[in-house]
Design a protein around this motif. Structure first.
Motif: not given
Length: 827
Positions: A570-582
């Motif tokens: 829940s917390a990690l996904q936003f950073w992954l999404m915004r940094r493009g780690h698709r």
């Protein structure tokens, strides 16, 4: 008396007296000055030079040889002449008239004590150059270099390889001693005994060696004062053991090897330091090739790489593996690699019958000398999923404050049981981790590792019931039993809570609305979670902990901590999404989906299905997106969770936008407003209103689009939500673009770009640049448009995003290569 045995020398045929006078004249000394320098009676010198002493004493001759500075060849001549003219005589010389005469002994040979070097020594070019620099003959003063590193990293091999290569620099010989600093308890060599051995090697008669350690050290320094000798002190325990054995002369060199850094020698004696790391992959292959033959290595490259990985590029482990292959020439290397990897990488495949080379025993000697609390932290390192950890994470792991764990980490660092991979981040290689795990499990047998059999040491980290007691690190109880298992479980809980709570705080600093996150619940006792100060620090924390968080998530699933796994994603996904780690983003969401299913928590199941809606839609999997939507909505309504119901409607609306179904997207967005307002989720309402504005703009309803966008901006401004502002500005820019208000549109896009760029939203930056380029093109600013599109393309290529093709399609008449970002757009 005279002799003719000094072949090829100018001294042939000369008497002892004649030689002594010639050497004294060469040294520009009177008989009295030579007597003072040698500590010999002047009358003895007169009688020796007059050939009046028929039986010269060996001790007197050695003193004279040293005082005259005779080279080794001249010392040999002196011995031969004295031996040839010696006859039985009743009278002693003047200096030692009350002592019995002593048989003439030859001048002692130069010591050559170096053990055999390692055949096929590989790599370490840089370390050898460092040794050359530290032990350069022009450096002045006794040159000392400490070679340090973890157990089995090849310190002794390097020291001996260099020493054999440099023998010509030290014409008076080499002294070597294994100080056994990390042998069985109590086996470390006493400096007094070491001094005695060195003095005898230098030719001092045993009866002339003092009993007191200080006196021995003084005689040792005197003996080496004018000599060029290399001293190799192998396997030292500490600086104090070494200091007694340091020569004082300017022409000697000293190599000390130790598993500790011996910082005291570096500080007080100015010693140089060479720290050995694991071998590179190329050096590891060279080592195996030297041992097994390059043909055998090149015939099985995949197996060779697997062996290197299983041995963690540790030279001793590689040598053990090579030894197994040499003694079993029919053993395929892939079979050897599989055996080394068995049971998750334990140390069984790297054991030998030799205590000096069995890896488990070698590692145990470093562990056995650790204080109790340091040993406890080392064992707990097996609990941390890796690949590295910070002081804060170590504090949570141990359940102690950062100041205390910093001291424990420093002790492990000094013992080279961990390394500082970057500033403030610590790790140990896989074999050390496996050893720590064996200790924690009590799996290593007492017959092999001695004190390192998992027995808890006084004052260790952790308590049997997992409680953290004030002011102590505690004792783990019976090793390998229920007490140790409870300590590990409590440590594992603290580690997971550390990253879960810190990730939650970091997500908030990234301006992720709190209502979008699943709260982590209270942390376990002893957790020292971090709290990034701001947005920049939060970005840096996620970047630094990226690999660790992936490992923590895997460990949480393996340990059955499914609810925590969902909250971590829940917390990690936003950073992954915004940094493009698709791809990693998708993988994490799938793990969360599985974890939520195992919890049976309806809200968690709704959330994890919902998270997958926009991701699958972006991949063109619209059927999958709708399947996740229907399930998310059903779980949300079953749980009576209005927030999850609204979020699901919002996310399917975004999915419809990706699919170009604007009417459908608008319907879902409008449907989301009612549950949102009922749940009083004002921040999310701004996002939904922005979606409504985007859809109305796309449908040509620019006036109502503008009303929705401005209302969204008012909410975002009132709530201080920086994250949504960039999206709303982008939408308002699109509305202005479609109304033909190009200058206003460009201004909005630039503000949106600044907002998203400051927050590190890479994909959003690329999308806004695309829109800005379109507006510049429509305004007739073709060159600026092309440059802007190329900037967008550069980001999308970096992210590996398929939208890059859309940008390339806009550049048919321009350079399709991604542009280097520039600081500003030309007006």
């Amino acid at each position: 008396m005279s002799i003719g045995t000094a072949e090829g020398s100018g001294e042939a045929g000369r008497s002892l007296g004649t030689l002594l006078r010639a050497w004294r004249d060469r040294a520009l000394l009177t008989q009295e000055q030579l007597a003072d320098r040698a500590g010999v009676n002047a009358r003895t010198i007169r009688r020796l030079e007059g050939d009046l002493v028929e039986r010269p004493r060996a001790a007197s001759l050695r003193l004279l040889a040293d005082a005259l500075g005779l080279d080794p060849r001249e010392q040999d001549v002196l011995t031969a002449v004295a031996r040839s003219q010696a006859v039985p005589a009743a009278e002693p010389d003047e200096r030692d008239g009350d002592e019995p005469p002593e048989a003439i002994a030859p001048v002692p040979p130069r010591p050559r004590q170096l053990p055999v070097g390692v055949a096929g020594f590989a790599g370490r070019t840089g370390a050898l150059e460092e040794l050359d620099r530290h032990l350069d003959a022009g450096a002045g003063g006794t040159r000392i270099c400490v070679v340090t590193g973890t157990a089995g990293v090849g310190k002794t091999s390097l020291a001996l390889h260099w020493a054999h290569r440099a023998r010509g620099r030290f014409e008076d010989g080499e002294l070597y001693l294994n100080l056994q600093g990390f042998g069985p308890a109590g086996d470390a060599v006493d400096p007094r005994e070491a001094l005695g051995a060195f003095l005898e090697a230098m030719g001092v008669p045993p009866r002339r060696i003092p009993e007191e350690q200080a006196a021995r050290a003084a005689l040792y320094r005197t003996t080496l004062a004018d000599k060029r000798v290399l001293v190799v002190l192998d396997n030292a325990r500490d600086a104090e053991q070494v200091r007694w054995l340091l020569p004082g002369g300017p022409d000697c060199g000293v190599i000390v090897t130790s598993r500790r850094s011996l910082s005291g020698l570096i500080t007080a004696e100015g010693a140089g330091l060479v720290t050995l790391d694991l071998l590179s992959r190329t050096e590891s292959r060279d080592l195996l090739a030297h041992r097994l033959g390059r043909d055998r290595i090149e015939a099985a490259p995949a197996a060779t790489d697997a062996i290197i990985d299983a041995c963690a590029r540790l030279p001793l482990a590689l040598a053990i593996a090579a030894g197994r292959a040499v003694t079993s020439p029919v053993l395929p290397l892939d079979a050897l690699a599989a055996d080394l990897r068995r049971d998750g990488g334990d140390l069984g495949g790297l054991s030998t019958g030799d205590p000096a080379t069995s890896l488990r025993l070698v590692l145990a000697r470093s562990y056995d000398v650790l204080p109790g609390d340091v040993a406890g932290l080392f064992r707990l390192l097996a609990v941390h999923p890796g690949p590295d950890l910070t002081v804060a994470a170590a504090a949570s792991l141990a359940g102690v404050d950062e100041a205390r764990v910093s001291r424990l980490l420093a002790a492990l660092l000094d013992a080279h049981l961990i390394t500082e991979v970057t500033h403030g981040r610590y790790a140990c290689h896989d074999l050390l981790r496996a050893f720590a795990l064996e200790l924690a499990d009590g799996a290593a047998g007492t017959g092999e590792i001695g004190a390192a059999d998992g027995a808890a040491k006084a004052g260790e980290i952790g308590t049997a019931d997992g409680a953290v007691k004030a002011g102590e690190i505690g004792a783990a109880g019976a090793a390998g039993g229920a007490g140790e298992a409870a300590v590990r479980r409590a440590a594992a809980d603290r580690v997971l809570d550390h990253y879960l709570h810190t990730a939650y705080e970091a997500a908030l600093r990234l301006h992720v609305p709190a209502e979008w996150l699943l709260p982590p619940g209270p942390p376990a006792p002893g957790v020292r979670a971090e709290s990034p100060a701001g947005h920049r620090q939060a970005l840096a924390w996620f970047q630094a902990e990226h690999a660790v968080l992936a490992a923590v998530l895997r460990q949480a699933m393996a340990d059955g901590r499914h609810a925590q796994a969902v909250r971590l994603v829940s917390a990690l996904q936003f950073w992954l999404m915004r940094r493009g780690h698709r791809q990693e983003h998708l993988d994490c969401l799938r793990v969360a989906l599985e974890a939520a299913a195992r919890t049976g928590d309806q809200r968690a199941r709704a959330a994890t299905h919902r998270w997958l809606i926009p991701v699958t839609a972006e991949r063109g999997e619209s059927d999958q997106a709708y399947t996740h939507f229907r399930r998310a909505l059903a779980y949300a309504r079953e749980a009576g969770d209005l927030a999850e119901e609204a979020f699901s409607l919002f996310d399917i609306g975004l999915a419809c936008v990706h699919g170009g179904r604007m009417e459908e997207a608008l319907g879902h967005a409008r449907a989301a407003l009612e549950p949102l307002r009922a749940a009083r989720l004002t921040v999310t309402e701004a996002y939904v209103l922005n979606l409504i504005a985007w859809c109305r703009c796309a449908l040509g309803d620019h006036e109502r689009a503008l009303q929705a966008g401005e209302k969204a901006m008012a909410i975002a401004t009132e709530r201080g939500d920086e994250s949504v502002r960039g999206h709303i500005l982008d939408t308002l820019g699109m509305i202005r673009h479609h109304r033909g208000e190009h200058d206003d549109a460009i201004a909005h896009f630039r503000r949106a770009l600044a907002s998203c760029g400051a927050l590190g939203h890479r994909y959003d930056e690329a999308e806004i640049l695309l829109h800005l380029g379109d507006t510049l093109q429509a305004a007739g600013r073709t060159g600026q448009a092309a440059h802007t599109w190329r900037r967008s393309l550069a980001i999308l290529v970096e992210l590996g995003h398929p939208a890059a093709d859309d940008v390339r399609a806009r550049l048919p008449d321009h350079d399709l290569s991604p542009a280097t970002p520039e600081p500003a757009f030309p007006e």
